[in-house]
Write a protein that holds these residues in place. Structure first.
Motif, PDB file in Angstrom:
ATOM      1  N   ILE A  26      86.602 -55.729  36.211  1.00  0.00           N
ATOM      2  CA  ILE A  26      87.772 -56.277  36.918  1.00  0.00           C
ATOM      3  C   ILE A  26      88.954 -56.421  35.962  1.00  0.00           C
ATOM      4  O   ILE A  26      90.063 -55.981  36.265  1.00  0.00           O
ATOM      5  N   LEU A  27      88.725 -57.039  34.814  1.00  0.00           N
ATOM      6  CA  LEU A  27      89.821 -57.276  33.875  1.00  0.00           C
ATOM      7  C   LEU A  27      90.377 -55.994  33.268  1.00  0.00           C
ATOM      8  O   LEU A  27      91.558 -55.928  32.942  1.00  0.00           O
ATOM      9  N   LEU A  28      89.533 -54.981  33.121  1.00  0.00           N
ATOM     10  CA  LEU A  28      89.989 -53.714  32.525  1.00  0.00           C
ATOM     11  C   LEU A  28      90.453 -52.705  33.575  1.00  0.00           C
ATOM     12  O   LEU A  28      90.760 -51.563  33.251  1.00  0.00           O
ATOM     13  N   ASP A  29      90.515 -53.135  34.827  1.00  0.00           N
ATOM     14  CA  ASP A  29      90.936 -52.258  35.931  1.00  0.00           C
ATOM     15  C   ASP A  29      90.106 -50.979  35.997  1.00  0.00           C
ATOM     16  O   ASP A  29      90.632 -49.887  36.222  1.00  0.00           O
ATOM     17  N   LEU A  30      88.806 -51.119  35.813  1.00  0.00           N
ATOM     18  CA  LEU A  30      87.905 -49.975  35.925  1.00  0.00           C
ATOM     19  C   LEU A  30      87.414 -49.865  37.361  1.00  0.00           C
ATOM     20  O   LEU A  30      87.318 -50.871  38.074  1.00  0.00           O
ATOM     21  N   LYS A  31      87.104 -48.667  37.768  1.00  0.00           N
ATOM     22  CA  LYS A  31      86.559 -48.437  39.107  1.00  0.00           C
ATOM     23  C   LYS A  31      85.234 -49.188  39.212  1.00  0.00           C
ATOM     24  O   LYS A  31      84.361 -49.045  38.361  1.00  0.00           O
ATOM     25  N   LYS A  36      76.827 -48.574  37.733  1.00  0.00           N
ATOM     26  CA  LYS A  36      77.224 -48.770  36.329  1.00  0.00           C
ATOM     27  C   LYS A  36      77.219 -50.249  35.960  1.00  0.00           C
ATOM     28  O   LYS A  36      76.756 -50.623  34.882  1.00  0.00           O
ATOM     29  N   VAL A  37      77.753 -51.073  36.833  1.00  0.00           N
ATOM     30  CA  VAL A  37      77.796 -52.513  36.565  1.00  0.00           C
ATOM     31  C   VAL A  37      76.378 -53.047  36.391  1.00  0.00           C
ATOM     32  O   VAL A  37      76.094 -53.786  35.434  1.00  0.00           O
ATOM     33  N   LEU A  38      75.465 -52.657  37.287  1.00  0.00           N
ATOM     34  CA  LEU A  38      74.081 -53.120  37.192  1.00  0.00           C
ATOM     35  C   LEU A  38      73.391 -52.575  35.942  1.00  0.00           C
ATOM     36  O   LEU A  38      72.701 -53.315  35.235  1.00  0.00           O
ATOM     37  N   LYS A  39      73.590 -51.290  35.670  1.00  0.00           N
ATOM     38  CA  LYS A  39      72.937 -50.649  34.521  1.00  0.00           C
ATOM     39  C   LYS A  39      73.401 -51.274  33.210  1.00  0.00           C
ATOM     40  O   LYS A  39      72.586 -51.681  32.380  1.00  0.00           O
ATOM     41  N   TYR A  40      74.703 -51.375  33.033  1.00  0.00           N
ATOM     42  CA  TYR A  40      75.228 -51.934  31.790  1.00  0.00           C
ATOM     43  C   TYR A  40      75.015 -53.442  31.710  1.00  0.00           C
ATOM     44  O   TYR A  40      74.859 -53.993  30.630  1.00  0.00           O
ATOM     45  N   GLY A  41      75.010 -54.115  32.860  1.00  0.00           N
ATOM     46  CA  GLY A  41      74.700 -55.547  32.877  1.00  0.00           C
ATOM     47  C   GLY A  41      73.264 -55.802  32.441  1.00  0.00           C
ATOM     48  O   GLY A  41      72.998 -56.711  31.643  1.00  0.00           O
ATOM     49  N   ALA A  68      78.619 -57.242  21.312  1.00  0.00           N
ATOM     50  CA  ALA A  68      77.828 -56.254  22.055  1.00  0.00           C
ATOM     51  C   ALA A  68      78.538 -55.868  23.354  1.00  0.00           C
ATOM     52  O   ALA A  68      78.615 -54.679  23.701  1.00  0.00           O
ATOM     53  N   LEU A  69      79.085 -56.850  24.052  1.00  0.00           N
ATOM     54  CA  LEU A  69      79.826 -56.568  25.283  1.00  0.00           C
ATOM     55  C   LEU A  69      81.028 -55.686  24.984  1.00  0.00           C
ATOM     56  O   LEU A  69      81.291 -54.703  25.688  1.00  0.00           O
ATOM     57  N   GLY A  70      81.757 -56.011  23.930  1.00  0.00           N
ATOM     58  CA  GLY A  70      82.918 -55.211  23.547  1.00  0.00           C
ATOM     59  C   GLY A  70      82.554 -53.773  23.220  1.00  0.00           C
ATOM     60  O   GLY A  70      83.247 -52.838  23.623  1.00  0.00           O
ATOM     61  N   LEU A  71      81.454 -53.579  22.508  1.00  0.00           N
ATOM     62  CA  LEU A  71      81.021 -52.213  22.168  1.00  0.00           C
ATOM     63  C   LEU A  71      80.617 -51.420  23.407  1.00  0.00           C
ATOM     64  O   LEU A  71      80.962 -50.242  23.540  1.00  0.00           O
ATOM     65  N   ILE A  72      79.908 -52.079  24.314  1.00  0.00           N
ATOM     66  CA  ILE A  72      79.537 -51.409  25.567  1.00  0.00           C
ATOM     67  C   ILE A  72      80.796 -51.027  26.336  1.00  0.00           C
ATOM     68  O   ILE A  72      80.925 -49.897  26.825  1.00  0.00           O
ATOM     69  N   LEU A  73      81.743 -51.957  26.436  1.00  0.00           N
ATOM     70  CA  LEU A  73      82.981 -51.692  27.181  1.00  0.00           C
ATOM     71  C   LEU A  73      83.804 -50.584  26.534  1.00  0.00           C
ATOM     72  O   LEU A  73      84.401 -49.767  27.232  1.00  0.00           O
ATOM     73  N   PHE A  74      83.846 -50.558  25.221  1.00  0.00           N
ATOM     74  CA  PHE A  74      84.612 -49.519  24.527  1.00  0.00           C
ATOM     75  C   PHE A  74      84.042 -48.142  24.843  1.00  0.00           C
ATOM     76  O   PHE A  74      84.772 -47.204  25.111  1.00  0.00           O
ATOM     77  N   LYS A  75      82.728 -48.045  24.869  1.00  0.00           N
ATOM     78  CA  LYS A  75      82.076 -46.770  25.176  1.00  0.00           C
ATOM     79  C   LYS A  75      82.281 -46.375  26.637  1.00  0.00           C
ATOM     80  O   LYS A  75      82.549 -45.229  26.943  1.00  0.00           O
ATOM     81  N   VAL A  76      82.172 -47.343  27.531  1.00  0.00           N
ATOM     82  CA  VAL A  76      82.217 -47.072  28.969  1.00  0.00           C
ATOM     83  C   VAL A  76      83.629 -46.871  29.499  1.00  0.00           C
ATOM     84  O   VAL A  76      83.867 -46.023  30.350  1.00  0.00           O
ATOM     85  N   SER A  77      84.584 -47.642  28.987  1.00  0.00           N
ATOM     86  CA  SER A  77      85.895 -47.734  29.642  1.00  0.00           C
ATOM     87  C   SER A  77      86.879 -46.620  29.312  1.00  0.00           C
ATOM     88  O   SER A  77      87.700 -46.271  30.140  1.00  0.00           O
TER      89      SER A  77
END
Length: 154
Positions: A26-31, A36-41, A68-77
């Protein structure tokens, strides 16, 4: 070291990590892709659980979980590094605020015993703290709204 039972991990840590991932999207305006949300969560929840088993001082695990959250988001976003760094900071502030608000409501208004809220071993400890996740989502929506208003004024 913060030991949690398997039930606590399944009922609290995994849902919390999924909500953190949803908040990040939501905060990064990602689709919003449910899979993906469930998998990465789920992935983040496993990482958080492993971090909590490390023999480190209480509080350091939160910083490592944030990284860890930041690294996941950097890869995904695919977003730039600064945007990705800011999102987990906003989320952790919102998480601390939501848990503080819920702790006050639970102990002062609903009269839940504080020991139940801080018990990381029991199902009642996990379930009794779930409402703080709803408060977290509301705070994230407020942050998103404020961010949108601020961007319009520039």
């Amino acid at each position: 070291m913060l030991n949690s039972s398997l039930a606590y991990v399944i009922l609290r840590v995994i849902p919390e990590s999924t909500i953190l991932m949803l908040s990040s999207f939501i905060l990064l305006d990602l689709k919003l892709d449910k899979l993906k949300v469930l998998k990465y969560g789920f992935f983040h929840g496993i990482i958080v659980t492993l971090i909590r088993t490390l023999p480190i001082n209480f509080g350091v695990h939160s910083l490592l979980s944030m990284i860890a959250l930041g690294l996941i988001l950097f890869k995904v976003s695919g977003k730039n590094f600064m945007e990705v760094v800011i999102a987990p900071c906003n989320i952790w502030i919102a998480l601390a605020l939501s848990e503080g608000i819920y702790y006050f409501i639970a102990t002062k208004i609903i009269n839940i015993n504080p020991e139940i809220l801080t018990n990381y071993q029991t199902i009642s400890g996990a379930v009794s703290t779930l409402p703080s996740l709803a408060i977290l989502v509301m705070i994230i929506m407020i942050i998103k709204s404020m961010k949108k208003r601020m961007m319009k004024s520039f």
